[in-house]
Structure formats: structure tokens, C-alpha cells
Design an enzyme around this catalytic site. Structure first.
Site, PDB file in Angstrom:
ATOM      1  N   SER A 182      40.705  -2.195  53.078  1.00 20.45           N
ATOM      2  CA  SER A 182      40.448  -0.887  52.459  1.00 20.45           C
ATOM      3  C   SER A 182      40.193   0.168  53.523  1.00 20.45           C
ATOM      4  O   SER A 182      39.587  -0.105  54.559  1.00 20.45           O
ATOM      5  CB  SER A 182      39.229  -0.985  51.541  1.00 20.45           C
ATOM      6  OG  SER A 182      38.804   0.307  51.150  1.00 20.45           O
ATOM      7  N   TYR A 197      43.494   6.151  51.553  1.00 22.97           N
ATOM      8  CA  TYR A 197      43.247   7.346  50.744  1.00 22.97           C
ATOM      9  C   TYR A 197      43.693   8.529  51.586  1.00 22.97           C
ATOM     10  O   TYR A 197      43.059   8.863  52.592  1.00 22.97           O
ATOM     11  CB  TYR A 197      41.758   7.480  50.384  1.00 22.97           C
ATOM     12  CG  TYR A 197      41.307   6.569  49.285  1.00 22.97           C
ATOM     13  CD1 TYR A 197      41.821   6.705  47.994  1.00 22.97           C
ATOM     14  CD2 TYR A 197      40.375   5.569  49.513  1.00 22.97           C
ATOM     15  CE1 TYR A 197      41.405   5.864  46.975  1.00 22.97           C
ATOM     16  CE2 TYR A 197      39.954   4.727  48.500  1.00 22.97           C
ATOM     17  CZ  TYR A 197      40.481   4.883  47.229  1.00 22.97           C
ATOM     18  OH  TYR A 197      40.073   4.052  46.222  1.00 22.97           O
ATOM     19  N   THR A 252      46.973   4.581  47.868  1.00 26.21           N
ATOM     20  CA  THR A 252      46.352   4.589  46.534  1.00 26.21           C
ATOM     21  C   THR A 252      46.588   5.937  45.871  1.00 26.21           C
ATOM     22  O   THR A 252      46.214   6.981  46.418  1.00 26.21           O
ATOM     23  CB  THR A 252      44.854   4.262  46.647  1.00 26.21           C
ATOM     24  OG1 THR A 252      44.735   2.958  47.223  1.00 26.21           O
ATOM     25  CG2 THR A 252      44.175   4.291  45.282  1.00 26.21           C
ATOM     26  N   LYS A 307      49.922   2.261  45.147  1.00 24.71           N
ATOM     27  CA  LYS A 307      48.974   1.453  44.372  1.00 24.71           C
ATOM     28  C   LYS A 307      48.359   2.294  43.278  1.00 24.71           C
ATOM     29  O   LYS A 307      47.756   3.341  43.558  1.00 24.71           O
ATOM     30  CB  LYS A 307      47.874   0.904  45.287  1.00 24.71           C
ATOM     31  CG  LYS A 307      46.807   0.105  44.553  1.00 24.71           C
ATOM     32  CD  LYS A 307      45.908  -0.645  45.516  1.00 24.71           C
ATOM     33  CE  LYS A 307      44.826  -1.403  44.787  1.00 24.71           C
ATOM     34  NZ  LYS A 307      43.783  -0.504  44.257  1.00 24.71           N
ATOM     35  N   HIS A 349      43.200   0.248  39.050  1.00 27.00           N
ATOM     36  CA  HIS A 349      42.040   0.269  39.948  1.00 27.00           C
ATOM     37  C   HIS A 349      40.888  -0.567  39.367  1.00 27.00           C
ATOM     38  O   HIS A 349      39.715  -0.207  39.477  1.00 27.00           O
ATOM     39  CB  HIS A 349      41.601   1.724  40.177  1.00 27.00           C
ATOM     40  CG  HIS A 349      40.979   2.009  41.514  1.00 27.00           C
ATOM     41  ND1 HIS A 349      41.613   2.771  42.472  1.00 27.00           N
ATOM     42  CD2 HIS A 349      39.786   1.648  42.063  1.00 27.00           C
ATOM     43  CE1 HIS A 349      40.814   2.881  43.535  1.00 27.00           C
ATOM     44  NE2 HIS A 349      39.708   2.201  43.311  1.00 27.00           N
TER      45      HIS A 349
HETATM   46  C1  LIG Z   1      34.048  -2.784  44.321  1.00 27.23           C
HETATM   47  C2  LIG Z   1      35.484  -2.354  44.336  1.00 27.23           C
HETATM   48  C3  LIG Z   1      35.924  -1.509  45.336  1.00 27.23           C
HETATM   49  C4  LIG Z   1      37.257  -1.099  45.374  1.00 27.23           C
HETATM   50  N1  LIG Z   1      37.674  -0.327  46.407  1.00 27.23           N
HETATM   51  C5  LIG Z   1      38.980   0.027  46.472  1.00 27.23           C
HETATM   52  C6  LIG Z   1      39.454   0.763  47.585  1.00 27.23           C
HETATM   53  O1  LIG Z   1      38.728   1.070  48.518  1.00 27.23           O
HETATM   54  N2  LIG Z   1      40.756   1.133  47.569  1.00 27.23           N
HETATM   55  C7  LIG Z   1      41.611   0.795  46.541  1.00 27.23           C
HETATM   56  O2  LIG Z   1      42.786   1.156  46.581  1.00 27.23           O
HETATM   57  N3  LIG Z   1      41.188   0.056  45.504  1.00 27.23           N
HETATM   58  C8  LIG Z   1      39.897  -0.334  45.448  1.00 27.23           C
HETATM   59  N4  LIG Z   1      39.485  -1.106  44.400  1.00 27.23           N
HETATM   60  C9  LIG Z   1      40.441  -1.561  43.383  1.00 27.23           C
HETATM   61  C10 LIG Z   1      41.055  -2.915  43.765  1.00 27.23           C
HETATM   62  O3  LIG Z   1      41.947  -2.776  44.848  1.00 27.23           O
HETATM   63  C11 LIG Z   1      41.856  -3.534  42.600  1.00 27.23           C
HETATM   64  O4  LIG Z   1      42.770  -2.598  42.101  1.00 27.23           O
HETATM   65  C12 LIG Z   1      40.983  -4.059  41.471  1.00 27.23           C
HETATM   66  O5  LIG Z   1      39.734  -4.505  41.936  1.00 27.23           O
HETATM   67  C13 LIG Z   1      41.697  -5.195  40.754  1.00 27.23           C
HETATM   68  O6  LIG Z   1      40.988  -5.614  39.655  1.00 27.23           O
HETATM   69  P1  LIG Z   1      40.021  -6.920  39.602  1.00 27.23           P
HETATM   70  O7  LIG Z   1      38.772  -6.526  40.323  1.00 27.23           O
HETATM   71  O8  LIG Z   1      39.853  -7.109  38.142  1.00 27.23           O
HETATM   72  O9  LIG Z   1      40.741  -8.068  40.277  1.00 27.23           O
HETATM   73  C14 LIG Z   1      38.149  -1.520  44.356  1.00 27.23           C
HETATM   74  C15 LIG Z   1      37.695  -2.371  43.353  1.00 27.23           C
HETATM   75  C16 LIG Z   1      36.390  -2.809  43.331  1.00 27.23           C
HETATM   76  C17 LIG Z   1      35.943  -3.758  42.256  1.00 27.23           C
HETATM   77  O1  LIG Z   2      34.925   2.110  44.579  1.00 32.49           O
HETATM   78  C1  LIG Z   2      36.149   2.194  44.526  1.00 32.49           C
HETATM   79  O2  LIG Z   2      36.810   1.700  43.592  1.00 32.49           O
HETATM   80  C2  LIG Z   2      36.896   2.894  45.552  1.00 32.49           C
HETATM   81  O3  LIG Z   2      38.075   2.870  45.478  1.00 32.49           O
HETATM   82  C3  LIG Z   2      36.250   3.630  46.671  1.00 32.49           C
HETATM   83  C4  LIG Z   2      36.740   4.864  47.046  1.00 32.49           C
HETATM   84  C5  LIG Z   2      36.131   5.566  48.081  1.00 32.49           C
HETATM   85  C6  LIG Z   2      35.073   5.038  48.762  1.00 32.49           C
HETATM   86  C7  LIG Z   2      34.608   3.817  48.388  1.00 32.49           C
HETATM   87  C8  LIG Z   2      35.203   3.107  47.357  1.00 32.49           C
END
Ligand SMILES: Cc1cc2nc3c(=O)[nH]c(=O)nc-3n(C[C@H](O)[C@H](O)[C@H](O)COP(=O)(O)O)c2cc1C
Ligand SMILES: O=C(O)C(=O)c1ccccc1
Length: 341
Positions: free
Chosen positions: A104, A126, A152, A216, A240
Site C-alpha cells: 500500500s 493514491y 486506486t 483498482k 474497497h
Molecule cells: C484496513 C484496510 C486498509 C486498506 N487500505 C487500502 C489501501 O491503502 N489502498 C487500497 O487500494 N485499498 C485498501 N484497502 C482495500 C483492500 O485493498 C481490498 O480492496 C479489500 O480489503 C478487500 O476486501 P476484504 O478485506 O473483504 O478481503 C484496505 C482495506 C482494509 C480492510
Molecule cells: O483505510 C483505507 O481503506 C485506505 O484505503 C486508506 C487510505 C489512506 C490512508 C490510509 C488508508
């Protein structure tokens, strides 16, 4: 080997409740978060028999990256909230499992350090309005060895995460930072959500990096069509993890139309709600080339560090292996939509 539900229960005990909520939560009343998992349960497999599946295999190749199984680790922020080893533990376990770790942009370990222990590394971006900074981050990731870029696009603004508001979770604890957001002076910038990002900016991104580029967070079939026309190398069909637009379609429900419109021209990765090997097989049958997992990996990490992540990935591998064979398929490519009702 513990189940994902068992690891989540341990993670929940170990984590600060505000951090557990940050990981577990979704936007709004969490309807989309729930729908992601429910959609898998509402569909059933209708297996074929007598197909000589004795020698079956799980490996796939996506945009030039080899995966030992059709499962990769989605980008999730802030792994050092879960465990002191953070992204290093996750990347090591993912390398051991022979699959892709998507780092990430909001990792609490610098992408250069993640790259040292990762095997196949992709980097999630991002897009930042400061293009010089965006380009510098991409160069850092590419020079460190990232083999694909994941942009994303479902986060024009941040989703409304009621649990974060309730817990007043706004900042990382002292000592933790989003290490990829350091500029040349060493200052850590805030991550901007890319509200003004357009298709034209994607053309610019393609000029400043040689990495294959995935989008994404696409769920509308017309956006998938446009992505293919724009020369995008692959698509994450994703909402997401239900964290952005509550009321949005579940990712599995969005998949078949996108698969039909894309028609094999670029790889599709489905994420959101994948919790078992049967889920993996359902997504592949409905048109995904691989799936991504987010929260299960965080539960493994919080429960038991690298070992916990390894447990999650090995369990998913074994379950997928069993489900594939019991469906009468010898490889992921043999899973077809008629196997799902
Ligand atoms: C705690 C958390 C943080 C996430 N941070 C990001 C991120 O920094 N960038 C991003 O593109 N997606 C982020 N996502 C989305 C995940 O990449 C993904 O799309 C999602 O978690 C998939 O669903 P699942 O948790 O049910 O497997 C985050 C998801 C969670 C749960
Ligand atoms: O929390 C998230 O899902 C996420 O995508 C995110 C975005 C910016 C900073 C930290 C997490």
C-alpha cells in the site's frame, strides 16, 4: 491450522479496539461490507464429476508476475498497527507462499524495505496532485523492484467510516508513519484522496512508469470497457472492501458483466469478501483470473505475525486446491461460469 474466523477472534483480543474497528469496518451502515461476503454464500457450486483431476495445479501468471496460486495479498494500510514487524512480516509470509504482495501507498514500512524481503511485489498508488511527488514515489517503488502499479480509483474522497468517527481514530500512534509519504526533506505528508483524477492523468502515469498498470476499484462495466480501450493492463473489480461507498454493488455481483465486456483482453482480479477456497473457485468461475484478500491477512498478522499470515495463505491454498479438484477442474482456467448458480 487455525481457521480465519479463529485468527480474527485472536486478532480482536490482541488489537486496540479502535484499530480492530479500523480494520474490520466499512462505510455507512456497512451494507456493502456485508454484501461482499453474503454474495459468495448466496451462490453455490454445481460441480462436475469423472474428470481425472489427479494432476491439477493452481499456478497462474498475471501481467508477467508468477503466482503459485490464484490468490494475492491486497494493499492494506498500516500493518504495524497489527504487529511490530508490520509489512515485513506480511511480505515474508507472502513470498513464502509464492504469490504477489501489493504494498500500500499507506504502508508503515518504506517500500524499499518491503522490497528487500518480498518476492513478487506490486505497488498501490493514491495519485497525489503534486505530480513531482507522485512521480518520485513511483520511481522509488519501481527502483526497489515493484513489478506492477495498482492505481486506486474508487477513492475520490474518503468513505464515511462510522467506526472511525466513533473511536476518533485519526492518527497513527507515535513512532508509526506512512513511510512512502516522506518527501526529500524527510517530512511525512498527509495522503490526499485523488478527487480530481481523470483518464488523462492515467495517460501521464503510463508515461512516467514502465510498470504494467492496474486500476483498482472498478465495478461499472463501461469503466472496464474504457480501461481496456485506454490500454490498462488489468483491473481489480473491487469496492474497497465496503469501505468507500455504502450501498454499492458487491464485488462478486459486479464481476460477470465486467468479465463479459472485457472478454479476456486483460486480467481481472476480484477482491472483497473472499474467505474460503470455495469463494476463490466461485470468483474464478465467474470470470476472475485471481482474487485478492485484505482483512484475512490482517487477522493473521495481528494474531501471530508472519506465521499467522502464512497460516491464512496456506489454508486458502489448500481449500482452493480441494475445491478446484472437487469441481472437476485441473487448473484455474478450467473453471467456468456454469459451475455456479
Ligand atoms: C484496513 C484496510 C486498509 C486498506 N487500505 C487500502 C489501501 O491503502 N489502498 C487500497 O487500494 N485499498 C485498501 N484497502 C482495500 C483492500 O485493498 C481490498 O480492496 C479489500 O480489503 C478487500 O476486501 P476484504 O478485506 O473483504 O478481503 C484496505 C482495506 C482494509 C480492510
Ligand atoms: O483505510 C483505507 O481503506 C485506505 O484505503 C486508506 C487510505 C489512506 C490512508 C490510509 C488508508
Amino acid at each position: 491450522m487455525r481457521t480465519i474466523a479463529e485468527l480474527e477472534a485472536i486478532a480482536r483480543e490482541r488489537l486496540d479496539p479502535a484499530h480492530y474497528d479500523y480494520y474490520a469496518g466499512g462505510a455507512g451502515e456497512e451494507a456493502t461490507l456485508r454484501a461482499n461476503e453474503r454474495e459468495f454464500h448466496d451462490r453455490v457450486l454445481v460441480p462436475r464429476v469423472l474428470r481425472a483431476v489427479g494432476k491439477h495445479e493452481l499456478a497462474v501468471e498475471i501481467a508477467g508476475s508468477p503466482l503459485s496460486m490464484p490468490i494475492l495479498v491486497c494493499p492494506t494500510a498500516f500493518h504495524r498497527l497489527a504487529h511490530p514487524d508490520g509489512e515485513l512480516a506480511t511480505a515474508r509470509a507472502t513470498a513464502e507462499a509464492g504469490t504477489v504482495f501489493v504494498c500500500s501507498m499507506a504502508s508503515t514500512t518504506a517500500v524499499e524495505d518491503v522490497a528487500k524481503v518480498a518476492d513478487v511485489l506490486w505497488f498501490q498508488l493514491y495519485f497525489q496532485s503534486d505530480r513531482k511527488f507522485t512521480e518520485a514515489v513511483l520511481n522509488r517503488a519501481e527502483n526497489a523492484g515493484a513489478r506492477a502499479l495498482v492505481v486506486t480509483v474508487d477513492s475520490a474522497v474518503r468513505g464515511r467510516r462510522e467506526r472511525e468517527y466513533r473511536n476518533a481514530f485519526h492518527d497513527l500512534p507515535p513512532g508509526l508513519a506512512a513511510e512512502n509519504m516522506r518527501d526529500e526533506t524527510g517530512r511525512v505528508r498527509d495522503i490526499e484522496m485523488p478527487a480530481d483524477l481523470t483518464w488523462e492523468d492515467l495517460d501521464w502515469l503510463r508515461e512516467v512508469t514502465n510498470m504494467p498498470m492496474f486500476l483498482k476499484g472498478v465495478v461499472h462495466p463501461e469503466d472496464a470497457r474504457r480501461a481496456v480501450a485506454a490500454g490498462i493492463d488489468g483491473i481489480f473489480v473491487s469496492n474497497h472492501g465496503g469501505r468507500q461507498l455504502d450501498g454499492e454493488i458487491s464485488s462478486l455481483a459486479a464481476l460477470p458483466e465486467i468479465a463479459s465486456i472485457v472478454d479476456g483482453r486483460v486480467p481481472l482480479i476480484l477482491d472483497g469478501g473472499v474467505r474460503s477456497g470455495a469463494d476463490v473457485v466461485k470468483a474464478l468461475a465467474l470470470g476472475a483470473d485471481a482474487v485478492g484478500v485484505g482483512r484475512p491477512v490482517l487477522w493473521g498478522l495481528a494474531a501471530a505475525g508472519q506465521e499467522g499470515v502464512a497460516e491464512v495463505l496456506e489454508r486458502l491454498r489448500e481449500e482452493t486446491d480441494t475445491a478446484l479438484a472437487l469441481c472437476g477442474a485441473r487448473n484455474p482456467g478450467e473453471l467456468t461460469a456454469d459451475l455456479v448458480r
